[in-house]
Design a protein around this motif. Structure first.
Motif, PDB file in Angstrom:
ATOM      1  N   THR A  78      11.268  -4.087  -1.702  1.00  0.00           N
ATOM      2  CA  THR A  78       9.990  -3.439  -1.408  1.00  0.00           C
ATOM      3  C   THR A  78       9.068  -3.506  -2.612  1.00  0.00           C
ATOM      4  OG1 THR A  78      11.029  -1.944   0.184  1.00  0.00           O
ATOM      5  CG2 THR A  78       8.888  -1.301  -0.673  1.00  0.00           C
ATOM      6  N   LEU A  79       7.818  -3.811  -2.316  1.00  0.00           N
ATOM      7  CA  LEU A  79       6.758  -3.846  -3.321  1.00  0.00           C
ATOM      8  C   LEU A  79       5.889  -2.615  -3.103  1.00  0.00           C
ATOM      9  CD1 LEU A  79       6.130  -6.210  -5.338  1.00  0.00           C
ATOM     10  CD2 LEU A  79       4.300  -6.873  -3.777  1.00  0.00           C
ATOM     11  N   TYR A  80       5.404  -2.024  -4.187  1.00  0.00           N
ATOM     12  CA  TYR A  80       4.576  -0.829  -4.087  1.00  0.00           C
ATOM     13  C   TYR A  80       3.241  -1.052  -4.798  1.00  0.00           C
ATOM     14  CZ  TYR A  80       9.064   1.303  -2.955  1.00  0.00           C
ATOM     15  OH  TYR A  80      10.283   1.604  -2.378  1.00  0.00           O
ATOM     16  N   LEU A  81       2.239  -0.319  -4.341  1.00  0.00           N
ATOM     17  CA  LEU A  81       0.967  -0.267  -5.054  1.00  0.00           C
ATOM     18  C   LEU A  81       0.574   1.202  -5.162  1.00  0.00           C
ATOM     19  CD1 LEU A  81      -1.230  -2.046  -6.367  1.00  0.00           C
ATOM     20  CD2 LEU A  81      -2.529  -1.796  -4.236  1.00  0.00           C
ATOM     21  N   GLN A  82       0.747   1.744  -6.354  1.00  0.00           N
ATOM     22  CA  GLN A  82       0.332   3.121  -6.629  1.00  0.00           C
ATOM     23  C   GLN A  82      -1.141   3.095  -6.989  1.00  0.00           C
ATOM     24  OE1 GLN A  82       2.000   6.231  -6.637  1.00  0.00           O
ATOM     25  NE2 GLN A  82      -0.041   7.036  -7.055  1.00  0.00           N
ATOM     26  N   MET A  83      -1.940   3.845  -6.245  1.00  0.00           N
ATOM     27  CA  MET A  83      -3.382   3.844  -6.449  1.00  0.00           C
ATOM     28  C   MET A  83      -3.836   5.249  -6.820  1.00  0.00           C
ATOM     29  SD  MET A  83      -4.529   1.398  -3.267  1.00  0.00           S
ATOM     30  CE  MET A  83      -4.133   2.626  -2.033  1.00  0.00           C
ATOM     31  N   ASN A  84      -4.375   5.390  -8.024  1.00  0.00           N
ATOM     32  CA  ASN A  84      -4.855   6.674  -8.522  1.00  0.00           C
ATOM     33  C   ASN A  84      -6.358   6.626  -8.758  1.00  0.00           C
ATOM     34  OD1 ASN A  84      -2.153   7.622  -8.655  1.00  0.00           O
ATOM     35  ND2 ASN A  84      -1.900   6.782 -10.709  1.00  0.00           N
ATOM     36  N   SER A  85      -6.934   7.792  -8.914  1.00  0.00           N
ATOM     37  CA  SER A  85      -8.379   7.898  -9.182  1.00  0.00           C
ATOM     38  C   SER A  85      -9.175   7.047  -8.208  1.00  0.00           C
ATOM     39  CB  SER A  85      -8.674   7.474 -10.622  1.00  0.00           C
ATOM     40  OG  SER A  85      -7.960   8.267 -11.539  1.00  0.00           O
ATOM     41  N   LEU A  86      -8.870   7.188  -6.949  1.00  0.00           N
ATOM     42  CA  LEU A  86      -9.484   6.340  -5.929  1.00  0.00           C
ATOM     43  C   LEU A  86     -10.972   6.613  -5.795  1.00  0.00           C
ATOM     44  CD1 LEU A  86      -6.559   6.416  -3.408  1.00  0.00           C
ATOM     45  CD2 LEU A  86      -7.596   4.341  -4.331  1.00  0.00           C
ATOM     46  N   LYS A  87     -11.703   5.543  -5.502  1.00  0.00           N
ATOM     47  CA  LYS A  87     -13.150   5.605  -5.370  1.00  0.00           C
ATOM     48  C   LYS A  87     -13.548   5.143  -3.975  1.00  0.00           C
ATOM     49  CE  LYS A  87     -13.542   4.096 -10.196  1.00  0.00           C
ATOM     50  NZ  LYS A  87     -14.127   3.072 -11.115  1.00  0.00           N
TER      51      LYS A  87
END
Length: 126
Positions: A78-87
């Motif tokens: 599994t590959l993940y994409l953690q996305m923070n401070s979203l705009k």
């Protein structure tokens, strides 16, 4: 047969976080590279993050650098994409993609990738 299945999209307010997952079968990073792309309405598909060199290296678009983190769990494929401070400008359909080719090369162009997931919608409200 290669299969990529994304999950984890949703709607959050600006400043929030989301984690996308890409469950992979029939493919390993010894075959090439993997990446997360996104496509907003009326725009071209854009590569935002990639993993290559058999998982030793990651790269990010300038627009997400410092906010997004790509990681993988080899045991779970599994590959993940953690996305923070979203705009709000992060709003798009996000796709997981895999490419067959040299492991040291992970091009920007979407058309060079061989396999795609179905996409998951990410919507960021202001």
């Amino acid at each position: 047969q290669v299969q990529l299945v994304e999950s984890g999209g949703g709607s959050v307010q600006a400043g929030g976080s989301l984690t996308l997952s890409c469950a992979t079968s029939g493919y390993t990073l010894s075959s090439g590279c993997m990446a997360w792309f996104r496509q907003a309405p009326g725009k071209e598909r854009e590569k935002v993050a990639s993993i290559y060199n058999r998982g030793d290296n990651t790269a990010y678009a300038d627009s997400v650098k410092g906010r997004f983190t790509l990681s993988r769990d080899s045991a779970k494929n599994t590959l993940y994409l953690q996305m923070n401070s979203l705009k709000p400008e992060d709003t798009a359909i996000y796709y997981c993609a895999a490419r067959i080719g040299p492991t040291w090369l992970c091009p920007l162009a979407a058309q060079t990738f061989n396999y795609w997931g179905q996409g998951t919608q990410v919507t960021i409200s202001s």
